[in-house]
Design an enzyme around this catalytic site. Sequence first.
Site, mmCIF file in Angstrom:
data_model
loop_
_atom_site.group_PDB
_atom_site.id
_atom_site.type_symbol
_atom_site.label_atom_id
_atom_site.label_comp_id
_atom_site.label_asym_id
_atom_site.label_seq_id
_atom_site.Cartn_x
_atom_site.Cartn_y
_atom_site.Cartn_z
ATOM 1 N N HIS A 53 0.821 -1.213 0.000
ATOM 2 C CA HIS A 53 0.000 0.000 0.000
ATOM 3 C C HIS A 53 0.856 1.265 0.000
ATOM 4 O O HIS A 53 0.660 2.159 -0.838
ATOM 5 C CB HIS A 53 -0.916 -0.006 1.229
ATOM 6 C CG HIS A 53 -1.830 1.170 1.309
ATOM 7 N ND1 HIS A 53 -3.094 1.176 0.770
ATOM 8 C CD2 HIS A 53 -1.658 2.411 1.867
ATOM 9 C CE1 HIS A 53 -3.666 2.355 0.984
ATOM 10 N NE2 HIS A 53 -2.818 3.115 1.653
ATOM 11 N N GLU A 54 1.802 1.319 0.910
ATOM 12 C CA GLU A 54 2.608 2.538 1.030
ATOM 13 C C GLU A 54 3.567 2.708 -0.143
ATOM 14 O O GLU A 54 3.882 3.842 -0.518
ATOM 15 C CB GLU A 54 3.388 2.525 2.355
ATOM 16 C CG GLU A 54 2.516 2.482 3.597
ATOM 17 C CD GLU A 54 1.521 3.630 3.682
ATOM 18 O OE1 GLU A 54 1.786 4.698 3.087
ATOM 19 O OE2 GLU A 54 0.469 3.450 4.320
ATOM 20 N N HIS A 65 1.925 4.785 -2.798
ATOM 21 C CA HIS A 65 2.055 6.231 -2.545
ATOM 22 C C HIS A 65 3.472 6.708 -2.876
ATOM 23 O O HIS A 65 3.655 7.746 -3.538
ATOM 24 C CB HIS A 65 1.768 6.538 -1.069
ATOM 25 C CG HIS A 65 0.352 6.300 -0.650
ATOM 26 N ND1 HIS A 65 -0.730 6.783 -1.353
ATOM 27 C CD2 HIS A 65 -0.169 5.648 0.432
ATOM 28 C CE1 HIS A 65 -1.851 6.440 -0.741
ATOM 29 N NE2 HIS A 65 -1.542 5.742 0.342
#
Length: 454
Positions: A21-22, A25
């Site tokens: 997920h990170e 980003h």
Amino acid sequence: MSLLHTVAAFIVALGVLIVVHEYGHYLVARLCGVKVLRFSVGFGRPLISWKRGPDATEWAIAAVPFGGYVKMLDEREGPVAPHEASRAFNRQSVAKRFAIVMAGPLFNFLFAIAVYAGLFMHGVPEARPVLGEPPAGTLAASAGLHSGDTVRSTNGESLATWQDLRWRVLQAALQGQRIRLETVDEKGHIGDTALDLKGFAENDVEGDVLERAGLRLYRAPLAPVLGKLAAGGAGERAGLKEGDRILSAGGKALDTWEALVNLVRASPNVPLHLEIERAGKNFPINVVPDPVASGDATIGRIGAAPFVPPGQVDRIVIRIQYGLLDSLAKGVGKTVDISVFSLKMLGKMLVGQVSWRHLSGPVTIADFAGQSAQLGWMSYLTFLALISISLGVLNLLPVPLLDGGHLMYYVIEIIKGKPVSERAMEPGQRVGLALLLVMMAFAFYNDLNRLLTG
């Protein structure tokens, strides 16, 4: 499975999903020219940290593992040198900020697609949709279904596996719809049957829908001979081994695998005295079945599969395997189906049609992580894909503090032509925090309730 194995499986799952997920980003932020100051797995004080990359980004593993974050250069969070102002997150166009925030959930979905596609390419053994004899009084019995019937399609859409049948019946039950089954019996006769799931109560949907409808998986008559044993299961702990023949249990002679299963299921946490045959010798073994929740009841389980003679395998098992493009298409389809289903479930929770007991916290997720790891790497990867989809869906909800809340503000900015003011966002942040705390409270309550009730 031991507590240590369960914790390890849970930590690995958390680590993988947080990084996925990170990293979404992080990667899109770098592609948009934003300077990334820190990539942290976990919150709080860093336990381990190091710096690398052209911007000397700090990579950290922090003390509280339930999440992570990517910290970017931002004038709202501290002074920024004039020569780096153009690389601050808040200076980017709304399109770039939207892409950076959207990338986290998007990577969760891409991870799930990659996992499913990889499994489909490798080949996944699945149970065929062959029915066992339905219990009297159930929908399946009333519809005239019998042992040995194979379900070929539902509502005109073909299916190949028992999991396909389970998924479609569950969706129909949640929507309160009728579902038509096309079946073929052992003599080749084709039948067309309808199951009316409109009257399913909420509790029926929350349990094993197929079992409550009377749709049981066909189990060929097998001898009580052990096949593969689950690592750390009650059977392995007691000293049982693959190939053992169970002659009797609790003083009762056993002739079939089904008789053994029924006895074990009826004996959670109750010591069973087994008489076994191994390599031509008979001797006793005591085993205590582990208690496992099954709907509203608690059943016993020793973690043993039956030995299935090679000639019977093709009757009950099919290997699902596709090429690259078909696997990718199947992976996308499965990810979309689960995402839409998750949103529907959330919507039904909000309007009270489905109980909030479906929400799970870290204890339940850890338990499933341990169980899936115990079943093998394919089951564990499937578990990771499912949780990754759930994480993606959750983060896209239009709740301030989540990625979806930020995206909501960016949509408003696009419509109005100017950013939402900090003053306007403050009440939303408080409401978002309250909603998240309520959801967490329900999840922890459900975890505690499951622990106390077994």
